[in-house]
Design a protein around this motif. Structure first.
Motif, mmCIF file in Angstrom:
data_model
loop_
_atom_site.group_PDB
_atom_site.id
_atom_site.type_symbol
_atom_site.label_atom_id
_atom_site.label_comp_id
_atom_site.label_asym_id
_atom_site.label_seq_id
_atom_site.Cartn_x
_atom_site.Cartn_y
_atom_site.Cartn_z
ATOM 1 N N LEU A 70 0.829 -1.210 0.000
ATOM 2 C CA LEU A 70 0.000 0.000 0.000
ATOM 3 C C LEU A 70 0.863 1.259 0.000
ATOM 4 O O LEU A 70 0.494 2.275 -0.597
ATOM 5 C CB LEU A 70 -0.928 -0.021 1.211
ATOM 6 C CG LEU A 70 -2.088 -1.025 1.111
ATOM 7 C CD1 LEU A 70 -2.816 -1.156 2.443
ATOM 8 C CD2 LEU A 70 -3.065 -0.583 0.017
ATOM 9 N N THR A 71 2.000 1.200 0.684
ATOM 10 C CA THR A 71 2.906 2.363 0.665
ATOM 11 C C THR A 71 3.437 2.598 -0.744
ATOM 12 O O THR A 71 3.532 3.744 -1.210
ATOM 13 C CB THR A 71 4.079 2.134 1.633
ATOM 14 O OG1 THR A 71 3.557 1.889 2.945
ATOM 15 C CG2 THR A 71 4.985 3.352 1.686
ATOM 16 N N ALA A 72 3.786 1.509 -1.432
ATOM 17 C CA ALA A 72 4.221 1.654 -2.825
ATOM 18 C C ALA A 72 3.095 2.223 -3.676
ATOM 19 O O ALA A 72 3.322 3.062 -4.558
ATOM 20 C CB ALA A 72 4.671 0.301 -3.375
ATOM 21 N N CYS A 73 1.871 1.786 -3.401
ATOM 22 C CA CYS A 73 0.709 2.296 -4.142
ATOM 23 C C CYS A 73 0.562 3.799 -3.928
ATOM 24 O O CYS A 73 0.217 4.539 -4.856
ATOM 25 C CB CYS A 73 -0.542 1.561 -3.680
ATOM 26 S SG CYS A 73 -2.013 1.964 -4.626
ATOM 27 N N PHE A 74 0.842 4.258 -2.718
ATOM 28 C CA PHE A 74 0.764 5.688 -2.393
ATOM 29 C C PHE A 74 1.724 6.506 -3.261
ATOM 30 O O PHE A 74 1.464 7.657 -3.574
ATOM 31 C CB PHE A 74 1.086 5.882 -0.911
ATOM 32 C CG PHE A 74 1.164 7.317 -0.482
ATOM 33 C CD1 PHE A 74 0.051 8.139 -0.547
ATOM 34 C CD2 PHE A 74 2.357 7.848 -0.010
ATOM 35 C CE1 PHE A 74 0.122 9.469 -0.152
ATOM 36 C CE2 PHE A 74 2.439 9.183 0.384
ATOM 37 C CZ PHE A 74 1.320 9.989 0.314
ATOM 38 N N MET A 75 2.862 5.890 -3.657
ATOM 39 C CA MET A 75 3.868 6.636 -4.411
ATOM 40 C C MET A 75 3.663 6.558 -5.927
ATOM 41 O O MET A 75 4.381 7.217 -6.686
ATOM 42 C CB MET A 75 5.264 6.098 -4.072
ATOM 43 C CG MET A 75 5.654 6.247 -2.605
ATOM 44 S SD MET A 75 5.449 7.947 -1.972
ATOM 45 C CE MET A 75 6.588 8.853 -3.019
ATOM 46 N N ILE A 76 2.711 5.735 -6.402
ATOM 47 C CA ILE A 76 2.517 5.612 -7.862
ATOM 48 C C ILE A 76 2.121 6.953 -8.479
ATOM 49 O O ILE A 76 2.710 7.403 -9.472
ATOM 50 C CB ILE A 76 1.452 4.538 -8.170
ATOM 51 C CG1 ILE A 76 1.963 3.160 -7.780
ATOM 52 C CG2 ILE A 76 1.101 4.562 -9.666
ATOM 53 C CD1 ILE A 76 0.930 2.052 -7.939
ATOM 54 N N GLY A 77 1.108 7.578 -7.887
ATOM 55 C CA GLY A 77 0.635 8.851 -8.435
ATOM 56 C C GLY A 77 1.724 9.921 -8.459
ATOM 57 O O GLY A 77 1.974 10.534 -9.504
ATOM 58 N N PRO A 78 2.412 10.178 -7.323
ATOM 59 C CA PRO A 78 3.492 11.175 -7.349
ATOM 60 C C PRO A 78 4.605 10.847 -8.348
ATOM 61 O O PRO A 78 5.120 11.742 -9.016
ATOM 62 C CB PRO A 78 4.016 11.144 -5.904
ATOM 63 C CG PRO A 78 2.848 10.713 -5.088
ATOM 64 C CD PRO A 78 2.100 9.736 -5.945
ATOM 65 N N CYS A 79 4.967 9.571 -8.463
ATOM 66 C CA CYS A 79 6.034 9.213 -9.420
ATOM 67 C C CYS A 79 5.600 9.542 -10.845
ATOM 68 O O CYS A 79 6.394 10.045 -11.648
ATOM 69 C CB CYS A 79 6.375 7.723 -9.308
ATOM 70 S SG CYS A 79 7.308 7.290 -7.821
ATOM 71 N N LEU A 80 4.342 9.262 -11.167
ATOM 72 C CA LEU A 80 3.849 9.582 -12.516
ATOM 73 C C LEU A 80 3.828 11.098 -12.725
ATOM 74 O O LEU A 80 4.257 11.596 -13.778
ATOM 75 C CB LEU A 80 2.446 9.007 -12.701
ATOM 76 C CG LEU A 80 1.777 9.357 -14.029
ATOM 77 C CD1 LEU A 80 2.515 8.712 -15.199
ATOM 78 C CD2 LEU A 80 0.314 8.944 -14.042
ATOM 79 N N PHE A 81 3.346 11.816 -11.721
ATOM 80 C CA PHE A 81 3.261 13.276 -11.838
ATOM 81 C C PHE A 81 4.643 13.891 -12.046
ATOM 82 O O PHE A 81 4.839 14.731 -12.934
ATOM 83 C CB PHE A 81 2.612 13.838 -10.572
ATOM 84 C CG PHE A 81 2.583 15.341 -10.520
ATOM 85 C CD1 PHE A 81 1.782 16.062 -11.389
ATOM 86 C CD2 PHE A 81 3.363 16.029 -9.604
ATOM 87 C CE1 PHE A 81 1.762 17.462 -11.343
ATOM 88 C CE2 PHE A 81 3.347 17.418 -9.550
ATOM 89 C CZ PHE A 81 2.545 18.127 -10.425
ATOM 90 N N PHE A 82 5.633 13.455 -11.251
ATOM 91 C CA PHE A 82 6.967 14.042 -11.391
ATOM 92 C C PHE A 82 7.692 13.499 -12.624
ATOM 93 O O PHE A 82 8.614 14.154 -13.125
ATOM 94 C CB PHE A 82 7.787 13.802 -10.120
ATOM 95 C CG PHE A 82 7.360 14.681 -8.991
ATOM 96 C CD1 PHE A 82 7.574 16.045 -9.049
ATOM 97 C CD2 PHE A 82 6.693 14.166 -7.895
ATOM 98 C CE1 PHE A 82 7.152 16.887 -8.023
ATOM 99 C CE2 PHE A 82 6.263 14.990 -6.865
ATOM 100 C CZ PHE A 82 6.493 16.352 -6.930
ATOM 101 N N LEU A 83 7.294 12.342 -13.118
ATOM 102 C CA LEU A 83 7.817 11.881 -14.414
ATOM 103 C C LEU A 83 7.433 12.877 -15.506
ATOM 104 O O LEU A 83 8.269 13.285 -16.318
ATOM 105 C CB LEU A 83 7.256 10.491 -14.732
ATOM 106 C CG LEU A 83 7.408 10.020 -16.188
ATOM 107 C CD1 LEU A 83 8.874 9.837 -16.550
ATOM 108 C CD2 LEU A 83 6.647 8.719 -16.420
#
Length: 345
Positions: A70-83
């Protein structure tokens, strides 16, 4: 039983391949922020889908696995946004606001993991944390989509355009698969990632096939007299049509415009001009950028990079500093100081 084995294999295939692909991208990034963010995005999705597969087949797995997933899931959106942001930024790295944004997200994730572990707060994670993560992911997904839409003109025709579009589209597909899993199956989310990853690799190979690899040189050097004539023709073509301002210019395209085989042009640049095609374009684009940096009123660096033919600010900065020894901003400041001293002397 056999169908369950196949289901496990294909569901877990994306997670394992994702970790491998992310490691390769990180190793090849060499400081390129866009590639680093893409690598982190794939890692986050891989861990999240791997957790889903483990929970689907072994519901009694340790709670720490669910917490990590779930913690990794929390970071999916930010990683895509900063990509997406990293491909359009004004500097090679994240700005101050972005760094604070990232630090805040990491601090929040660390605090929840340390002070509210899943094992001791199961209902809190199920009723509050998991829904917040799902809608946080959706929020960043919408922000990334808006960023791509706003910069669609700039991305059109560049190699990064279809890759960013594919990343956003793929993450949308995975989010929808997880969000609607109550109507289908929890394993659909992991299967969708396997599909997205396989499709991305195929598209990447397809794009690369459009850029035919350079064939081996002929087993002889081009005579100096012939090379001089063709290099002069190349220089005149570039001066006249300024093809280097096109960020999507490739060696095969330039060879066709010059009317020579691709291998011939590559050999001319490497053997007779002592430069690679990439270095040759960088020299011309930096020369264009220097002229733009001297103009008044000063243009934003992002505009200078775009008008000079660079695909991103990071490549603009790295190419400029490599050739000129200073950053574009320092170059402009130095020229402005020189002109002021001349006017007051």
């Amino acid at each position: 039983m056999l169908s369950q084995h196949f289901l496990f294999f294909f569901a877990m295939l994306g997670a394992f391949n994702g970790i491998g692909a992310a490691s390769f991208l990180w190793w090849r990034a060499k400081g390129e922020p866009t590639q680093r963010w893409l690598s982190l995005l794939i890692v986050a999705v891989s861990v999240r889908t791997g957790k889903s597969v483990a929970f689907y087949f072994w519901p009694e797995i340790p709670k720490i696995v669910l917490q990590l997933g779930l913690t990794a899931c929390f970071m999916i959106g930010p990683c895509l946004f900063f990509l997406v942001r990293s491909s359009q930024g004004d500097s090679p790295g994240p700005g101050r606001a972005d760094r604070r944004h990232i630090a805040g997200l990491l601090a929040l994730a660390a605090a929840v993991n340390l002070f509210l572990p899943y094992a001791g707060h199961i209902e809190l994670w199920r009723q509050v944390v998991a829904p917040v993560i799902t809608y946080s992911w959706l929020g960043y997904l919408l922000l990334a989509t808006v960023q791509v839409y706003l910069h669609r003109t700039r991305l059109s025709g560049t190699p990064s355009g279809p890759l960013l579009l594919g990343a956003v589209g793929g993450i949308w597909l995975i989010w929808i698969a997880y969000y609607t899993s109550g109507y289908t199956s929890y394993i659909v989310g992991a299967l969708s990632f396997t599909f997205v990853l396989a499709a991305s690799v195929l598209i990447y190979l397809r794009l690369r096939s459009g850029q035919a690899p350079i064939e081996p040189y002929q087993d002889r050097r081009i005579p100096e007299s012939e090379a001089a004539v063709q290099l002069q023709a190349l220089a005149e073509l570039m001066t006249r049509e300024r093809l280097y301002l096109d960020p999507a210019l490739t060696l095969p395209r330039l060879a066709r415009r010059l009317g020579v085989p691709q291998t011939r042009l590559s050999q001319l640049l490497n053997d007779n001009n002592q430069t690679t095609f990439k270095q040759y374009l960088a020299q011309l684009r930096v020369g264009e950028a220097k002229a733009l940096l001297r103009q008044l009123p000063p243009k934003p660096l992002e505009v200078v990079a775009e008008e000079a033919g660079f695909q991103s600010m990071s490549t603009f900065h790295s190419a400029f500093k490599k050739l000129e020894g200073v950053t574009p901003a320092a170059f402009r400041a130095t020229k402005a100081d020189s002109e002021n001293r001349f006017q007051h002397s």
